[in-house]
Design a protein around this motif. Sequence first.
Motif, PDB file in Angstrom:
ATOM      1  N   ALA A   1       0.830  -1.208   0.000  1.00 29.84           N
ATOM      2  CA  ALA A   1       0.000   0.000   0.000  1.00 29.84           C
ATOM      3  C   ALA A   1       0.864   1.258   0.000  1.00 29.84           C
ATOM      4  N   LEU A   2       1.936   1.240   0.780  1.00 31.32           N
ATOM      5  CA  LEU A   2       2.844   2.385   0.806  1.00 31.32           C
ATOM      6  C   LEU A   2       3.525   2.558  -0.551  1.00 31.32           C
ATOM      7  N   MET A   3       3.970   1.466  -1.146  1.00 27.80           N
ATOM      8  CA  MET A   3       4.601   1.540  -2.463  1.00 27.80           C
ATOM      9  C   MET A   3       3.635   2.095  -3.511  1.00 27.80           C
TER      10      MET A   3
ATOM     11  N   VAL B   1       1.517  10.257  -4.630  1.00 30.83           N
ATOM     12  CA  VAL B   1       0.679  10.811  -3.572  1.00 30.83           C
ATOM     13  C   VAL B   1       1.575  11.258  -2.422  1.00 30.83           C
ATOM     14  N   VAL B   2       2.618  10.476  -2.167  1.00 32.01           N
ATOM     15  CA  VAL B   2       3.603  10.813  -1.132  1.00 32.01           C
ATOM     16  C   VAL B   2       5.004  10.625  -1.690  1.00 32.01           C
TER      17      VAL B   2
ATOM     18  N   TYR C   1       7.248  11.128   5.429  1.00 30.93           N
ATOM     19  CA  TYR C   1       6.902  11.311   4.027  1.00 30.93           C
ATOM     20  C   TYR C   1       6.290  12.690   3.784  1.00 30.93           C
ATOM     21  N   GLU C   2       6.485  13.167   2.559  1.00 28.70           N
ATOM     22  CA  GLU C   2       5.888  14.421   2.112  1.00 28.70           C
ATOM     23  C   GLU C   2       4.584  14.101   1.393  1.00 28.70           C
ATOM     24  N   ASN C   3       3.567  14.880   1.676  1.00 26.47           N
ATOM     25  CA  ASN C   3       2.278  14.751   0.993  1.00 26.47           C
ATOM     26  C   ASN C   3       2.365  15.512  -0.323  1.00 26.47           C
ATOM     27  N   THR C   4       2.897  14.866  -1.354  1.00 26.18           N
ATOM     28  CA  THR C   4       3.132  15.538  -2.631  1.00 26.18           C
ATOM     29  C   THR C   4       1.836  15.930  -3.332  1.00 26.18           C
ATOM     30  N   TRP C   5       0.731  15.285  -2.978  1.00 29.48           N
ATOM     31  CA  TRP C   5      -0.554  15.663  -3.551  1.00 29.48           C
ATOM     32  C   TRP C   5      -0.871  17.128  -3.243  1.00 29.48           C
TER      33      TRP C   5
END
Length: 148
Positions: free
Chosen positions: A29-31, A38-39, A105-109
């Motif tokens: 799920a993380l991958m 998304v992250v 993690y960064e929330n790139t969304w």
Amino acid sequence: MQDQMVAGPVDFVLVEFPDDADTKACGDALMDLVRRDVVRLYDVLVIRKALDGSYSGLDLTDVTSSGIGGFSVFDGARSGLLHDDDVRAVAELMRPGSTAAVLLYENTWAVPLVGAVLDAGGELIASQRIPAPDVIEALNRLETGLPS
């Protein structure tokens, strides 16, 4: 966006597992979130806390016997943002006899939104994370008509 660096919010998550947990689906799920952008994953650290309260970091290539082998695909995810003090603080939160994964993690969304806010002269003045169990409990109360 102007010539400024824009980043999404960065989250720190600690997930704790019993030693016999099958975490393959967690790693998958993380991958999936990473692949879909998304992250952006900065750090994955695995920590084991012994029954006597001592703790140590684990090499992700050696975690299959600890129950969190699902995260082994992230071996090498180390940005340098987490330090020994962070590991010590995390270990204090863990139950003795458990193994945990620390995810940074960064929330790139959110990058486009952050950029638009900055371009409009705005700034983030407050932020708070509401834990998922609290949200689920509140929604269940609303659904059943119970007071909150």
